[in-house]
Every structure is written in structure tokens, then in C-alpha cells.
Design an enzyme around this catalytic site. Structure first.
Site, PDB file in Angstrom:
ATOM      1  N   ASP A 297       0.878  -1.175   0.000  1.00 37.41           N
ATOM      2  CA  ASP A 297       0.000   0.000   0.000  1.00 37.41           C
ATOM      3  C   ASP A 297       0.911   1.220   0.000  1.00 37.41           C
ATOM      4  O   ASP A 297       1.983   1.177  -0.583  1.00 37.41           O
ATOM      5  CB  ASP A 297      -0.942  -0.035   1.210  1.00 37.41           C
ATOM      6  CG  ASP A 297      -2.270   0.679   0.954  1.00 37.41           C
ATOM      7  OD1 ASP A 297      -2.216   1.848   0.525  1.00 37.41           O
ATOM      8  OD2 ASP A 297      -3.332   0.095   1.188  1.00 37.41           O
ATOM      9  N   HIS A 331       1.431   1.948  -3.213  1.00 39.15           N
ATOM     10  CA  HIS A 331       0.428   2.795  -3.854  1.00 39.15           C
ATOM     11  C   HIS A 331       0.915   4.226  -4.005  1.00 39.15           C
ATOM     12  O   HIS A 331       0.362   4.983  -4.803  1.00 39.15           O
ATOM     13  CB  HIS A 331      -0.879   2.772  -3.046  1.00 39.15           C
ATOM     14  CG  HIS A 331      -1.593   1.466  -3.131  1.00 39.15           C
ATOM     15  ND1 HIS A 331      -2.755   1.198  -2.455  1.00 39.15           N
ATOM     16  CD2 HIS A 331      -1.301   0.332  -3.824  1.00 39.15           C
ATOM     17  CE1 HIS A 331      -3.152  -0.036  -2.721  1.00 39.15           C
ATOM     18  NE2 HIS A 331      -2.282  -0.578  -3.541  1.00 39.15           N
TER      19      HIS A 331
END
Length: 488
Positions: A297, A331
Site C-alpha cells: 500500500d 500505492h
């Protein structure tokens, strides 16, 4: 081990000696005032984990040994708990003031895969006050603490995390489906237990719809903890260690003051759900330097609470220096938000590289957050092979990665102007310069709110090669100097 003890003491002396402070230069010549940072001073007292009956074969729980060693040091005023080479299987470890957890080369602290070892506690996760399982390593209200050395801390995250089929290979998916007690909760979505599935059904993001204690206990596996939880601590050092495979977020300093993260490797599998590497939340005075992040993430993420809970807390994340860091998969390389309701200010990001991340520089929020993000200074970032945007400001964050949003069809609709109130997020006074990006999907995106445009962005010496050009919507006072976008 005597030779190692002497080496450890020598290292501690260098880090703590103000005359030789290696962190002095990081707070010099900043575009905002910030006091000089120093490492915490830990008493030069040493104990070994093996002195308290610990077994380093990975076959016996060492939870009691860690607790006894920390208690013994604490009663003497603190010191260094040395974890020798070996595999040390354990339940939660709670650090106390004036304690250094030091991992020798070859040491692996492995957290046991058994939710019964991790009691439910009141805490904060994703910016909301809630209940979660106790973190594998935690400290609350401690002063002068550190985790140092050359070993590995492994959170056994595969026991806790769900997996999306699209993120793994067919053979990996097959092995998951053969795991006893697990299930395919919905098409192409694996969860580790029936209790996890119960918790996710009807949950508000990661907060379950549980009322009674029995209901909370029934969904315990769903309440996976952050691996390193440091709450309201002062004078913190994380140095040299590998932090990996966390159940949820990896490193989570919350409302801490004077924290140094230096020369660490923080890693999670690329498929790790909520597998953020570092979430620095509502902290004051922080150095993040010379470190590597490889996450499922966000990589380096700055937060300050979510919506009403974050605004009531009212603690901004402020006075932060990020210098000489590398982010691989994730991310976002450097990220602000989306939980920024308490505000973010006085942030310097310098001389970093993002390689193969989904987004390079990512600023995200949404209506309902409130909060002010301002005085962000980014200088000297090299990026390559960025999947989506080299730089993005998006005030319509909906909980998904940019790649996921684009895959579903990024059909921007006309946005109605709403009244400005305490729930309106504000992004302003952000300086971005000396950026080189080789190959991105999109160059830049500035996507503000009609009632609160992104305001006061300076873009200088920017060179980006991308498939698609920059877009600007609901933003003002954008200054550009030597901005070169080449399409390929």
C-alpha cells in the site's frame, strides 16, 4: 557476546553524543523552523534475552522471556535488551521507557500466528477510534525507546490478511484456498477465517458492526493490528532493523514527538491488503532518513486522523524531514492523507527515489475530512516506471488505489459546488521542484474541489516522460517554471 556488547555500547555512545550528533544537519537550512534532533539516550546496561529462559529455535513461545527482560531492565532504570542470533517466536512485546530492543545480526523475532495471544484493546486505526488486536510491538506514553540492530522483525502477516486473487499467481491462490479454515468470501477474494468474513460483512471500512463483547471476540481475526504501534511516545529511534510482513500497517507512530527512523528496511508483499510501510500520524518533529520501503500500500505516508475523530484530536503532523529514502512497490512513494483531518504542515522531502510505485507524489483527501495541508516542500525526487501519476492531488479519494480506480474507468463527472465548512479539506502552499520522472502513465493530476480549489502550488524544474499529459481542475495560483512533459 562480550565483543558485541562493546560494539553496541560504542554505537550508542556515538548516536547519543551531542558533540557528534549525526542528525544535526537534517534540520539545518529548512524552509521552516525545526529544532535539532538527537537519538534517545539509553542507559548503558545490557541483558540478553537468553538470560530469561528464551529458546531461539522458533519452537517455543518467548513471550514471558521478553516481558521479564524488559521488566528487569525497567526496574534498573532501563538499558539494552539484546536479542541474539536465532528465531524467537513470541506474542506481543510491550516496550517501556529507557529501553532499547537490539537485534543482533541473524536474529529474527517472529510473532506467533494465534489471535488468542493478542487481546482486543482500544486504539486508533485508519484515523478512527476503535478496537483492534494488540500490536506485536507496542509502547504507550514511553520516553527514550529504540529498536535497533541488524535483525528482522516479522509480523506473520499472512495469518491475518485477506488476499485479492488479481494480485497473486494462480499457484499462490491455489495454496490459499487449501488453507484450513479459510474461505473465498466473495468471488476472487480470500479471507483467512470465517470470523474474518463475519467482521468484514457490514463493516464501515475496517470498523466492524459489533456491539457486544461476544460479537467483538467472534470477529477478532478481522481486527488485525498494525505491527509496530507507538502511541504518545517521546524520543524514539528505529535504526538498522528489517520490519516485514505486518498484519496491517507496518510502522505506526501516533501522536509521538521527536522520532528518528534511520537506515531501516520496511517491506510487505505487493499483495498485502492495508500493507502500508510507514504511517506517521499526528506526530511532531520526525526524521525519516536513509531508509527503504517496499509495500503493498502506501510507502511513506503522513496522516493526522479521520473526519470528526481527527478534528476532535486536533493534532497536526508537523515538522517532518524525509531525506535519502527509496520506495519500491506501493500505492504511493510519498503520500499525504487521506486521513489528514487534524492538519499537516512543515514537511520537507529531499533527495529520494521512487522506483516502480503506483504513484510518485500522492496527495489525497475527500469531503468530510476537513483539515489543512500546508507548507510542504519537495526537492530532488527521481522516479522511474511509475504506473499511474508522477504527481497527483485528488480531493475525491474513495479508498482505492489509483490503479484500481483507472482500471474501473476513470470517468470524471461534473462536481457540484458545496458550502465550505469544517468538513472541507484545504491544500495550499506546496513547493515541488527538481523532479525527474522517467516513464509514468500520467504526468500530473490536480483535481480539487470547486468550493475549495487547490491553492498555491509552485512547480519548478520538473521533467516527466509520460503516456498522458498533466490535467488541472479546480486549482488556482499554480506557478510553473521549467516544467517539461514529454509524451511517449
Amino acid at each position: 557476546m562480550k565483543k558485541f556488547y562493546l560494539t553496541l555500547l560504542a554505537m550508542a555512545a556515538v548516536l547519543c553524543a551531542s558533540a557528534e550528533n549525526p542528525y544535526r544537519t537534517y534540520t539545518q537550512n529548512l524552509p521552516f523552523p525545526m529544532a535539532e534532533m538527537t537519538a534517545p539516550v539509553i542507559p548503558q546496561r545490557l541483558v540478553a534475552l537468553t538470560d530469561f529462559g528464551a529458546d531461539g529455535t522458533g519452537s517455543t513461545l518467548c513471550t514471558d522471556a521478553f516481558a521479564k527482560a524488559i521488566d528487569a531492565l525497567s526496574k534498573q532504570g532501563g538499558g539494552h535488551l539484546v536479542v541474539p542470533q536465532g528465531v524467537w517466536l513470541t506474542g506481543p512485546i510491550v516496550l517501556k521507557s529507557n529501553i532499547d530492543l537490539n537485534l543482533q545480526k541473524g536474529a529474527v523475532i517472529l510473532f506467533a500466528a494465534d489471535e488468542n495471544l493478542y487481546p482486543l484493546i482500544n486504539t486508533s486505526f485508519e484515523g478512527l477510534d476503535t478496537r483492534r488486536c494488540q500490536s506485536p510491538i507496542s509502547a504507550n506514553g514511553a520516553t527514550n525507546i529504540s529498536i535497533t540492530g541488524e535483525g528482522v522483525i516479522d509480523g506473520n502477516g499472512q495469518y491475518w490478511r485477506p488476499v485479492k486473487k488479481s494480485k497473486v499467481t494462480e499457484s499462490h491462490w491455489k495454496r490459499l484456498m487449501e488453507t484450513p479454515g479459510s474461505m473465498e468470501m466473495k468471488k476472487d477474494y480470500w479471507v483467512p477465517s470465517e470470523g474474518y468474513a463475519m467482521g468484514e460483512q457490514g463493516a464501515n471500512m475496517n470498523v466492524p458492526n459489533a456491539q457486544t463483547e461476544e460479537e467483538w471476540q467472534a470477529v477478532k481475526r478481522f481486527l488485525r493490528p498494525v505491527m509496530i504501534s507507538l502511541v504518545s511516545c517521546k524520543n524514539v529511534l528505529l535504526h538498522g532493523v528489517i520490519f516485514q510482513n505486518s498484519p496491517a500497517w507496518n510502522l505506526h507512530p501516533l501522536m509521538c514527538e521527536n522520532i528518528i527512523i534511520d537506515n531501516v528496511l520496511v517491506r510487505n508483499p505487493a499483495f498485502a491488503q492495508n500493507g502500508d510501510a510507514l504511517d506517521l500520524e499526528s506526530c511532531k518533529n520526525a526524521l525519516i532518513v536513509n531508509s527503504r520501503f517496499d509495500a503493498g500500500d502506501d510507502g511513506i505516508c503522513i496522516k493526522s486522523g479521520k473526519d470528526k475523530d481527527g478534528r476532535l484530536r486536533g493534532k497536526p503532523c508537523e515538522n517532518v524531514v524525509v531525506d535519502g529514502c527509496t520506495v519500491f512497490a506501493g500505492h504511493g512513494g510519498f503520500v499525504v492523507g487521506s486521513e489528514m483531518s487534524g492538519g499537516v504542515k512543515n514537511i520537507s522531502v529531499r533527495d529520494c527515489q521512487f522506483v516502480g510505485t503506483d504513484v510518485g507524489l500522492r496527495f489525497k483527501s475527500t469531503r468530510g475530512r476537513g483539515g489543512v495541508v500546508e507548507n510542504i516542500f519537495i526537492d530532488g525526487i527521481s522516479m522511474s516506471d511509475i504506473t499511474t501519476y508522477a504527481i497527483t492531488f485528488n480531493m475525491y479519494y474513495g479508498g482505492k488505489s489509483v490503479s484500481e480506480v483507472l482500471a474501473e474507468g476513470d470517468n470524471k463527472k461534473e462536481v457540484k459546488k458545496l458550502p465550505v465548512n469544517e468538513e472541507t479539506p484545504i491544500f495550499r502552499n506546496i513547493d515541488i521542484r527538481n523532479i525527474v520522472c522517467y516513464h509514468a502513465g500520467f504526468a500530473m493530476e490536480f483535481n480539487g474541489l470547486p468550493e475549495m480549489p487547490i491553492n498555491g502550488i509552485n512547480l519548478e524544474n520538473i521533467r516527466i516522460s509520460a503516456k498522458h499529459d498533466a490535467t488541472f481542475q479546480y486549482c488556482k495560483n499554480i506557478k510553473k517554471k521549467n516544467v517539461d512533459i514529454s509524451l511517449y
